[in-house]
Scaffold this motif. Sequence first.
Motif, PDB file in Angstrom:
ATOM      1  N   GLN A 176      14.035  -9.090  13.032  1.00 35.66           N
ATOM      2  CA  GLN A 176      14.123  -7.776  12.414  1.00 35.66           C
ATOM      3  C   GLN A 176      15.138  -7.738  11.272  1.00 35.66           C
ATOM      4  O   GLN A 176      16.267  -8.215  11.399  1.00 35.66           O
ATOM      5  CB  GLN A 176      14.476  -6.721  13.469  1.00 35.66           C
ATOM      6  N   ALA A 177      14.710  -7.097  10.177  1.00 35.45           N
ATOM      7  CA  ALA A 177      15.492  -7.077   8.941  1.00 35.45           C
ATOM      8  C   ALA A 177      16.719  -6.180   9.056  1.00 35.45           C
ATOM      9  O   ALA A 177      16.796  -5.282   9.889  1.00 35.45           O
ATOM     10  CB  ALA A 177      14.609  -6.605   7.786  1.00 35.45           C
ATOM     11  N   ASP A 240      14.311  -6.446   4.119  1.00 36.94           N
ATOM     12  CA  ASP A 240      13.234  -5.583   4.605  1.00 36.94           C
ATOM     13  C   ASP A 240      12.124  -6.442   5.175  1.00 36.94           C
ATOM     14  O   ASP A 240      11.875  -7.550   4.694  1.00 36.94           O
ATOM     15  CB  ASP A 240      12.645  -4.738   3.468  1.00 36.94           C
ATOM     16  N   GLY A 241      11.435  -5.924   6.169  1.00 41.93           N
ATOM     17  CA  GLY A 241      10.292  -6.611   6.751  1.00 41.93           C
ATOM     18  C   GLY A 241      10.600  -7.171   8.122  1.00 41.93           C
ATOM     19  O   GLY A 241      11.383  -8.116   8.251  1.00 41.93           O
ATOM     20  N   ARG A 295       9.480 -11.592   2.248  1.00 38.63           N
ATOM     21  CA  ARG A 295       9.663 -11.396   0.816  1.00 38.63           C
ATOM     22  C   ARG A 295       8.350 -11.344   0.055  1.00 38.63           C
ATOM     23  O   ARG A 295       8.214 -10.622  -0.932  1.00 38.63           O
ATOM     24  CB  ARG A 295      10.559 -12.499   0.247  1.00 38.63           C
ATOM     25  N   LEU A 296       7.350 -12.085   0.525  1.00 37.40           N
ATOM     26  CA  LEU A 296       6.080 -12.177  -0.188  1.00 37.40           C
ATOM     27  C   LEU A 296       5.055 -11.137   0.264  1.00 37.40           C
ATOM     28  O   LEU A 296       4.178 -10.762  -0.519  1.00 37.40           O
ATOM     29  CB  LEU A 296       5.480 -13.574  -0.010  1.00 37.40           C
ATOM     30  N   ASP A 297       5.135 -10.683   1.499  1.00 36.75           N
ATOM     31  CA  ASP A 297       4.021  -9.919   2.071  1.00 36.75           C
ATOM     32  C   ASP A 297       4.360  -8.510   2.537  1.00 36.75           C
ATOM     33  O   ASP A 297       3.449  -7.758   2.897  1.00 36.75           O
ATOM     34  CB  ASP A 297       3.431 -10.696   3.258  1.00 36.75           C
ATOM     35  N   ARG A 298       5.628  -8.117   2.518  1.00 32.56           N
ATOM     36  CA  ARG A 298       5.973  -6.813   3.101  1.00 32.56           C
ATOM     37  C   ARG A 298       5.388  -5.629   2.335  1.00 32.56           C
ATOM     38  O   ARG A 298       5.234  -4.545   2.897  1.00 32.56           O
ATOM     39  CB  ARG A 298       7.491  -6.665   3.220  1.00 32.56           C
ATOM     40  N   THR A 325       5.555  -6.185   9.321  1.00 28.43           N
ATOM     41  CA  THR A 325       5.485  -4.809   8.855  1.00 28.43           C
ATOM     42  C   THR A 325       6.689  -4.507   7.967  1.00 28.43           C
ATOM     43  O   THR A 325       7.766  -5.060   8.175  1.00 28.43           O
ATOM     44  CB  THR A 325       5.437  -3.823  10.039  1.00 28.43           C
ATOM     45  N   HIS A 326       6.490  -3.665   6.962  1.00 32.03           N
ATOM     46  CA  HIS A 326       7.621  -3.178   6.162  1.00 32.03           C
ATOM     47  C   HIS A 326       8.304  -2.091   6.994  1.00 32.03           C
ATOM     48  O   HIS A 326       7.786  -0.984   7.138  1.00 32.03           O
ATOM     49  CB  HIS A 326       7.151  -2.618   4.818  1.00 32.03           C
ATOM     50  N   ASN A 327       9.445  -2.403   7.517  1.00 31.84           N
ATOM     51  CA  ASN A 327      10.052  -1.540   8.523  1.00 31.84           C
ATOM     52  C   ASN A 327      10.489  -0.179   8.016  1.00 31.84           C
ATOM     53  O   ASN A 327      10.484   0.803   8.769  1.00 31.84           O
ATOM     54  CB  ASN A 327      11.241  -2.250   9.171  1.00 31.84           C
ATOM     55  N   THR A 328      10.885  -0.073   6.740  1.00 29.35           N
ATOM     56  CA  THR A 328      11.339   1.228   6.264  1.00 29.35           C
ATOM     57  C   THR A 328      10.216   2.045   5.624  1.00 29.35           C
ATOM     58  O   THR A 328      10.396   3.244   5.384  1.00 29.35           O
ATOM     59  CB  THR A 328      12.509   1.076   5.269  1.00 29.35           C
TER      60      THR A 328
END
Length: 350
Positions: A176-177, A240-241, A295-298, A325-328
């Motif tokens: 988790q980011a 993130d992510g 970094r590439l897919d979020r 998943t992009h968490n934010t």
Amino acid sequence: MGRKRFRVAVLGATGMVGQWLVHLLDRHPWFQVVALTGSDRSVGRPYGEACRWLLSAPMPPWAASMIVQPTEPGFEADLVLSALPSEIAREVEPRFAAAGYLVASNASAYRMASDVPLVMPDVNPDHLDLLSRQREIRGWSGALLTNPNCTTTAVVLPLKALMPYGVRRAHLVSLQALSGAGYPGVPALEIVDNILPYIAGEEEKLEREPRKLLGRLANGAVREADLALSAQTNRVPTLDGHLVCLSVELAERISPEAAMRAMAAYRPPEEVADLPSAVPQPIVVRTEPDRPQPRLDRMAGGGMSVVVGRVQPCPVFTLKFVALTHNTIRGAAGAALFNAEAALRWAGRV
């Protein structure tokens, strides 16, 4: 449809999730922000002064000039998006619902309450029918609904796509980011050159929330899905992510290729497919051996798609794969926004 403007207030607007809500609302086709709330030290100040803006996109000028208001009912708004910390949300959000506001909350305080819908509109929009029961029980003229924990999002969409094959149990390991911890978050001396194998409360959420989301609504209550989940959660030094490694046991032993086809073909239910925050492909499947990567897919689907990869046979269960998943966005601000749109659709207002 979609041209009517609804007045929106953002509670806890100065925090990380609140900032993402302000950013996502900047050009939203349905919503106009009429109030931003904050803590006592922010109230009465322009948002541009009270908020330490952390996003790479610039703060919208209209937001910068808005005066931060107290987090109390009283402003004229059709709905409320809550980015409040859970301990504050527990006290404040029911006051807004009782005062007639539709509250779409990102907080965990009421996610597991029996009369509060825990919703991902592209998974279980029918659970919004709990709002009728909620109003009956609590006597509210407004209503409260919630979105899941940010990491739960990465898990639920792939499992939903695999439910026709009989999901029995799964082992989940999250990476988790940092943004999931909010600001100022984890001290640098703890996370640089390190991984923290404990995030308070996260394993419990990851083991409980999917069962409610994947459950069946009947007779005014959700019967949780009959699946066993074991989770281990870790904080890692990405911005993130959230990445989750899953091993899943299915009643039917399908091939990785069949699983990838099922996930790639999954589509949102028709009643929510045209909402502004809906994406045509909620699950993006990557076939490269080293994807997905945060970094590439979020930002797939504008940050609203879950990206799945490394789908393989599992020597212990049936399948193993990785989900991102992009968490934010998908896991927080975008999820609350999506829920607000779905609730308006449920109420027949759009």
